[in-house]
Design a protein around this motif. Structure first.
Motif, PDB file in Angstrom:
ATOM      1  N   PRO A  19     -10.868  -4.972 -15.151  1.00 23.54           N
ATOM      2  CA  PRO A  19     -11.893  -5.987 -15.440  1.00 23.54           C
ATOM      3  C   PRO A  19     -11.398  -7.419 -15.301  1.00 23.54           C
ATOM      4  N   ARG A  20     -10.088  -7.647 -15.498  1.00 20.29           N
ATOM      5  CA  ARG A  20      -9.535  -9.001 -15.403  1.00 20.29           C
ATOM      6  C   ARG A  20      -8.871  -9.278 -14.071  1.00 20.29           C
ATOM      7  N   GLY A  21      -9.033  -8.388 -13.127  1.00 22.09           N
ATOM      8  CA  GLY A  21      -8.428  -8.603 -11.815  1.00 22.09           C
ATOM      9  C   GLY A  21      -7.476  -7.478 -11.457  1.00 22.09           C
ATOM     10  N   TRP A  22      -6.654  -7.730 -10.454  1.00 24.74           N
ATOM     11  CA  TRP A  22      -5.730  -6.710  -9.967  1.00 24.74           C
ATOM     12  C   TRP A  22      -4.555  -6.548 -10.921  1.00 24.74           C
ATOM     13  N   ALA A  23      -4.355  -5.320 -11.380  1.00 23.05           N
ATOM     14  CA  ALA A  23      -3.154  -5.009 -12.173  1.00 23.05           C
ATOM     15  C   ALA A  23      -1.940  -4.992 -11.250  1.00 23.05           C
ATOM     16  N   PHE A  24      -2.085  -4.366 -10.101  1.00 20.22           N
ATOM     17  CA  PHE A  24      -1.070  -4.394  -9.052  1.00 20.22           C
ATOM     18  C   PHE A  24      -1.778  -4.140  -7.734  1.00 20.22           C
ATOM     19  N   ARG A  25      -1.135  -4.541  -6.650  1.00 27.94           N
ATOM     20  CA  ARG A  25      -1.780  -4.396  -5.339  1.00 27.94           C
ATOM     21  C   ARG A  25      -0.723  -4.402  -4.245  1.00 27.94           C
ATOM     22  N   GLY A  26      -1.005  -3.668  -3.162  1.00 21.07           N
ATOM     23  CA  GLY A  26      -0.136  -3.692  -1.997  1.00 21.07           C
ATOM     24  C   GLY A  26       1.223  -3.062  -2.222  1.00 21.07           C
ATOM     25  N   VAL A  27       1.307  -2.082  -3.102  1.00 16.44           N
ATOM     26  CA  VAL A  27       2.588  -1.449  -3.408  1.00 16.44           C
ATOM     27  C   VAL A  27       2.916  -0.389  -2.363  1.00 16.44           C
ATOM     28  N   ASP A  28       4.117  -0.454  -1.816  1.00 17.43           N
ATOM     29  CA  ASP A  28       4.620   0.549  -0.875  1.00 17.43           C
ATOM     30  C   ASP A  28       5.894   1.161  -1.461  1.00 17.43           C
ATOM     31  N   ILE A  29       5.986   2.476  -1.410  1.00 18.41           N
ATOM     32  CA  ILE A  29       7.158   3.184  -1.941  1.00 18.41           C
ATOM     33  C   ILE A  29       7.536   4.303  -0.981  1.00 18.41           C
ATOM     34  N   GLU A  30       8.822   4.512  -0.823  1.00 18.35           N
ATOM     35  CA  GLU A  30       9.342   5.648  -0.050  1.00 18.35           C
ATOM     36  C   GLU A  30      10.595   6.128  -0.778  1.00 18.35           C
ATOM     37  N   ALA A  31      10.456   7.195  -1.565  1.00 18.92           N
ATOM     38  CA  ALA A  31      11.573   7.702  -2.361  1.00 18.92           C
ATOM     39  C   ALA A  31      11.609   9.216  -2.287  1.00 18.92           C
ATOM     40  N   GLY A  32      12.755   9.756  -1.943  1.00 17.79           N
ATOM     41  CA  GLY A  32      12.896  11.195  -1.811  1.00 17.79           C
ATOM     42  C   GLY A  32      13.052  11.879  -3.160  1.00 17.79           C
ATOM     43  N   PRO A  33      13.052  13.205  -3.158  1.00 16.43           N
ATOM     44  CA  PRO A  33      13.249  13.966  -4.394  1.00 16.43           C
ATOM     45  C   PRO A  33      14.575  13.605  -5.051  1.00 16.43           C
ATOM     46  N   GLY A  34      14.574  13.514  -6.367  1.00 19.17           N
ATOM     47  CA  GLY A  34      15.793  13.185  -7.086  1.00 19.17           C
ATOM     48  C   GLY A  34      16.190  11.730  -7.004  1.00 19.17           C
ATOM     49  N   SER A  35      15.252  10.857  -6.663  1.00 23.67           N
ATOM     50  CA  SER A  35      15.540   9.417  -6.602  1.00 23.67           C
ATOM     51  C   SER A  35      15.374   8.779  -7.973  1.00 23.67           C
ATOM     52  N   LEU A  36      16.077   7.678  -8.165  1.00 31.71           N
ATOM     53  CA  LEU A  36      15.848   6.801  -9.311  1.00 31.71           C
ATOM     54  C   LEU A  36      15.049   5.614  -8.794  1.00 31.71           C
TER      55      LEU A  36
END
Length: 262
Positions: A19-36
């Motif tokens: 309601p107050r705008g974007w909480a987050f936007r344009g997030v890109d992630i590439e993480a394999g299994p067992g990643s931190l």
């Protein structure tokens, strides 16, 4: 405790608008299994909303993500089942009046009741108790929490735990279910430099054992897959974001399925 195979995490143009705008936007992630995976940003930048969206607890507004090959938002209910939350303020908090033992027994009982097979449910009580104790001991060891060092051992109330001890307890509770994905909020909040190093060492060890870890923080450690929340987005917290849509292709979902006591 046998470590499960972690869930890969990917996202493309992932965003959530409240309601107050974007909480987050344009997030890109590439993480394999067992990643931190470290979700880095200042308080109010949408970090917790991103954590909850990636664990199937908030419905994104745009873009998409995949957790263990399960596409969000279509598979939110399934993603919730393969992951587990550590302590998330306002969502999945430890009860300060409960003792460490009470939290562990409650979580082990719930895990047995809802995730146990029929064959396991029919085992003699002594066997069930022994199996539950074994799972608890393994989870505590994985979280690095030695209850013998607490003021009253397992009878210590949560209100009497140090911040790092409470963090370890919340992680142990999450690990009881053998999740493929562990999500932790405010990882480095109110920790000294030495305690912060201990916390990251713990999360690295969990990731190295096979479980993918998502951790919200103010400063990401070296070597982590770092995702920075958009500080230009409108400030938002878990109350600002839209409530989860409980209709999925799996049927009505149990909204915030893991938001009871940690």
């Amino acid at each position: 405790m046998d470590s499960p195979h972690g869930a890969a995490v990917t996202a493309e143009d992932f965003g959530l608008k409240g309601p107050r705008g974007w909480a987050f936007r344009g997030v890109d992630i590439e993480a394999g299994p067992g990643s931190l995976v470290a979700i880095e940003g200042p308080s109010g930048s949408g970090r917790t909303c991103l954590l909850l969206a990636l664990t199937g607890r908030m419905r994104p507004t745009e873009g998409h993500a995949e957790i263990g090959g399960l596409r969000l938002p279509r598979k939110m209910a399934v993603v919730r089942r393969l992951g587990a939350l550590g302590q998330v303020p306002g969502v999945n908090e430890l009860d300060p009046a409960f003792t460490v033992a009470e939290h562990l027994r409650e979580r082990a009982l719930l895990q047995h009741r809802f995730d146990g097979s029929l064959r396991a449910l029919l085992r003699p009580r002594a066997e069930r108790v022994a199996a539950a104790r074994g799972r608890i001991d393994a989870a505590l060891a994985a979280a690095g929490l030695d209850t013998a060092t607490l003021p009253k051992a397992e009878r210590t109330s949560v209100r009497d735990l140090e911040r790092l001890e409470a963090l370890r307890l919340s992680i142990a509770l999450a690990l009881l279910g053998g999740p493929r994905l562990l999500a932790v909020d405010d990882t480095d909040l109110k920790l000294s430099d030495a305690e912060r190093a201990e916390a990251w060492e713990l999360l690295r060890s969990i990731a190295d054992s096979g479980t993918t870890v998502l951790a919200v923080c103010s400063q990401a450690p070296e070597g982590a897959v770092t995702v920075r929340t958009d500080t230009s987005a409108a400030p938002a917290d878990t109350q600002d974001a839209p409530a989860e849509d409980t209709t999925t292709e799996e049927g009505p979902a149990d909204a915030f399925a893991e938001t009871g006591r940690a």
